[in-house]
Design an enzyme around this catalytic site. Structure first.
Site, mmCIF file in Angstrom:
data_model
loop_
_atom_site.group_PDB
_atom_site.id
_atom_site.type_symbol
_atom_site.label_atom_id
_atom_site.label_comp_id
_atom_site.label_asym_id
_atom_site.label_seq_id
_atom_site.Cartn_x
_atom_site.Cartn_y
_atom_site.Cartn_z
ATOM 1 N N GLU A 37 0.889 -1.065 0.031
ATOM 2 C CA GLU A 37 0.066 0.090 0.077
ATOM 3 C C GLU A 37 0.823 1.190 0.028
ATOM 4 O O GLU A 37 0.855 2.154 0.999
ATOM 5 C CB GLU A 37 -0.973 -0.051 1.116
ATOM 6 C CG GLU A 37 -1.908 -1.139 1.215
ATOM 7 C CD GLU A 37 -3.177 -1.102 2.250
ATOM 8 O OE1 GLU A 37 -2.841 -0.170 3.120
ATOM 9 O OE2 GLU A 37 -4.046 -1.871 2.345
ATOM 10 N N GLU A 41 -5.253 -8.610 0.500
ATOM 11 C CA GLU A 41 -5.975 -8.334 1.745
ATOM 12 C C GLU A 41 -7.311 -7.902 1.798
ATOM 13 O O GLU A 41 -7.663 -7.218 0.663
ATOM 14 C CB GLU A 41 -5.229 -7.075 2.759
ATOM 15 C CG GLU A 41 -3.907 -7.382 3.234
ATOM 16 C CD GLU A 41 -3.633 -5.877 4.135
ATOM 17 O OE1 GLU A 41 -4.275 -5.269 3.938
ATOM 18 O OE2 GLU A 41 -2.196 -5.816 4.071
HETATM 19 S S1 NCW Z 1 -5.176 1.330 7.343
HETATM 20 C C1 NCW Z 1 -5.252 0.016 6.148
HETATM 21 N N1 NCW Z 1 -4.988 -1.389 6.401
HETATM 22 C C2 NCW Z 1 -5.294 -1.914 7.628
HETATM 23 C C3 NCW Z 1 -3.914 -2.237 8.361
HETATM 24 O O1 NCW Z 1 -4.049 -2.952 9.519
HETATM 25 C C4 NCW Z 1 -2.999 -2.924 7.284
HETATM 26 O O2 NCW Z 1 -1.677 -3.075 7.821
HETATM 27 C C5 NCW Z 1 -3.174 -2.299 5.932
HETATM 28 O O3 NCW Z 1 -2.255 -3.210 4.933
HETATM 29 C C6 NCW Z 1 -6.014 -3.087 7.230
HETATM 30 O O4 NCW Z 1 -5.359 -3.091 5.879
HETATM 31 C C7 NCW Z 1 -4.663 -2.149 5.547
HETATM 32 N N2 NCW Z 1 -5.445 0.567 4.921
HETATM 33 C C8 NCW Z 1 -5.833 1.635 4.395
HETATM 34 C C9 NCW Z 1 -6.832 1.327 3.495
HETATM 35 C C10 NCW Z 1 -7.430 2.685 3.090
HETATM 36 C C11 NCW Z 1 -8.997 2.824 2.937
HETATM 37 C C12 NCW Z 1 -9.181 4.092 2.614
HETATM 38 C C13 NCW Z 1 -10.647 4.310 3.316
HETATM 39 C C14 NCW Z 1 -11.044 5.728 2.911
HETATM 40 C C15 NCW Z 1 -12.439 5.922 3.146
#
Ligand code: NCW
Length: 446
Positions: free
Chosen positions: A164, A352
């Site tokens: 990400e 994921e």
């Molecule tokens: S915060 C995020 N995550 C969470 C984290 O635990 C993990 O390490 C990441 O790979 C769960 O999976 C990922 N990702 C951010 C996603 C952004 C979504 C944007 C939403 C906007 C409304």
């Protein structure tokens, strides 16, 4: 009943800082997340990853749980500050942990899938000019990745350069919610560029080493954007929201350029793109073997003249998870179709997908997380529909194997299919884990 292909790769995922703990052991030095989480006000109740799930000491028990669930693959990440605790100083003791973990997985016939960078940048790298802001970060990252390829290259069939990049650049240097907590849009785009460049350089290094049988790709978090109405201005807002979340990363990787509409919009905010040097985009777009897709939610936007992106999020009609993210499995289907149509026919993996809900251990000693089962099932249906239409989707990893340190939210959000009692470190398989076990066994969903 919906059947999945015979060789479909069922897995679960975690990341180093979120589960390992043992932050001072075997020569590890701090990462930016150690520093950030220990800075007042940055994480929920000041939570840190100091102990987390104590996976560093309990990895054998955790691999046993993976075996019990029956996963075919396990995606973990490697902590850079364990491998290079100082610039240029390799730490074999840190590498040994991952060798032990990989041995344990292989003994149990579980395919190790390694993410090279899941956000725990060594603090030493940050101290030298802001980490990803410094173009030398590309060199440091490639040295680190190359060491991993030398030591573990062929025993890990799937390598993921970055998890990400949107989060490790925009959310970390632009929005400031993640470490190092900067709020500067120019910096966000510089960090994004160097992260993408480090991806390309690592792929090149991997190819040069000619590692037999192993493949390399990258994982992007993709958030499809939909206009709030049929109005042209809302469609434009959705176009920019898509550029912001998705195309800024997909285009350089698959098309060898940054999207023009976004370049134009961003140049008004950040000025010159003088950090993009000749040849960078060729490097970023070197061929990869697969794309990892992290999907959680979609966005719906309306035009907003005053916002930087000309887009304002409006809440969608669907139910929400504990993260506040709208549940929209049909958008996963749209996303996969779009990737196939516009970007790549390469194998894709959902690296994921999953959800945080309020989980509680009930009197019977179990965790009845029906909402999570529903969430995963609906997303698997969307994935199956894509595969049924000829889509090249090869596997699915639930986020996450177990509850863990959810970054700025600390331990307040539980994403696991395994419950972790942080007082005792006891693990309890939630109903979703038992359900997932059956899905894997039958290779199908009801
Ligand atoms: S915060 C995020 N995550 C969470 C984290 O635990 C993990 O390490 C990441 O790979 C769960 O999976 C990922 N990702 C951010 C996603 C952004 C979504 C944007 C939403 C906007 C409304």
């Amino acid at each position: 009943m919906i059947k999945f292909p015979k060789d479909f790769l069922w897995g679960t995922a975690t990341s180093s800082y979120q589960i390992e703990g043992a932050v001072n052991e075997d020569g590890r030095t701090p990462s930016i997340w150690d520093t950030f989480s220990k800075t007042e006000g940055k994480t929920y109740n000041g939570h840190t990853g100091d102990v987390a799930c104590d996976h560093y000491h309990r990895y054998k028990e955790d691999v046993e749980i993976l075996k019990e669930i029956g996963v075919k693959a396990y995606r973990f990440s490697i902590a850079w500050p364990r491998i290079f605790p100082e610039e240029g100083k390799y730490n074999p003791k840190g590498m040994d942990f991952y060798k032990r973990l990989v041995d344990e997985l292989l003994k149990k016939d579980i395919m190790p899938t390694a993410t090279i960078y899941h956000w725990d940048l060594p603090q030493w790298a940050y101290d030298k000019g802001g980490g990803w802001l410094n173009r030398d970060s590309v060199k440091w990252y490639v040295e680190y990745a190359t060491k991993l390829f030398e030591e573990l290259g062929d025993v890990i069939p799937l390598w993921i350069t970055h998890n990400e990049p949107w989060c490790s650049s925009i959310l970390s240097y632009g929005i400031g919610e993640h470490a190092p907590g900067h709020k500067n849009y120019r910096e966000a785009l510089i960090a994004a560029h160097h992260i993408l460049l480090s991806h390309g350089e690592a792929v090149k290094a991997f190819r040069e080493m000619n590692i037999k049988g192993s493949k390399i790709g990258i994982t992007l978090n993709l958030t499809p954007a939909y206009p709030a109405s049929e109005k042209e201005e809302d469609k434009l807002a959705a176009q920019y929201a898509d550029g912001f979340a998705n195309r800024w990363f997909l285009d350089p990787i698959f098309k060898g350029n940054y999207p023009e509409d976004m370049m134009e919009l961003y140049s008004k905010i950040i000025g010159e793109f003088d950090f993009i040097k000749e040849g960078d985009l060729e490097t970023i777009s070197v061929p990869i073997d697969f794309l990892g897709v992290n999907y959680y939610t979609r966005s719906i936007v309306k035009y907003d003249e005053d916002s930087m992106l000309k887009a304002e999020n409006v809440p969608g009609p669907g139910k929400r998870t504990e993260m506040g993210w709208e549940i929209s499995p049909e958008s996963l289907y749209d996303l996969l179709k779009r990737l196939d149509r516009e970007y790549t026919k390469l194998p894709m993996y959902i690296t994921e997908n999953g959800a945080a809900f309020k989980d509680e251990v009930t009197e019977d000693g179990r965790v009845h997380d029906d909402e999570r089962i529903e969430y995963i099932k609906e997303h698997l249906k969307a994935a199956a529909k894509f595969i049924g239409e000829g889509g090249n989707l090869k596997g699915y990893f639930v986020w996450s194997l177990m509850d863990n340190f959810e970054w700025a939210h600390g331990y307040s959000k539980r994403f696991g299919i395994v419950y972790v009692d942080y007082e005792t470190q006891k693990r309890i398989l939630k109903d979703s884990a038992l359900w997932y076990k059956e899905v894997i066994q039958k290779n199908s969903i009801e």
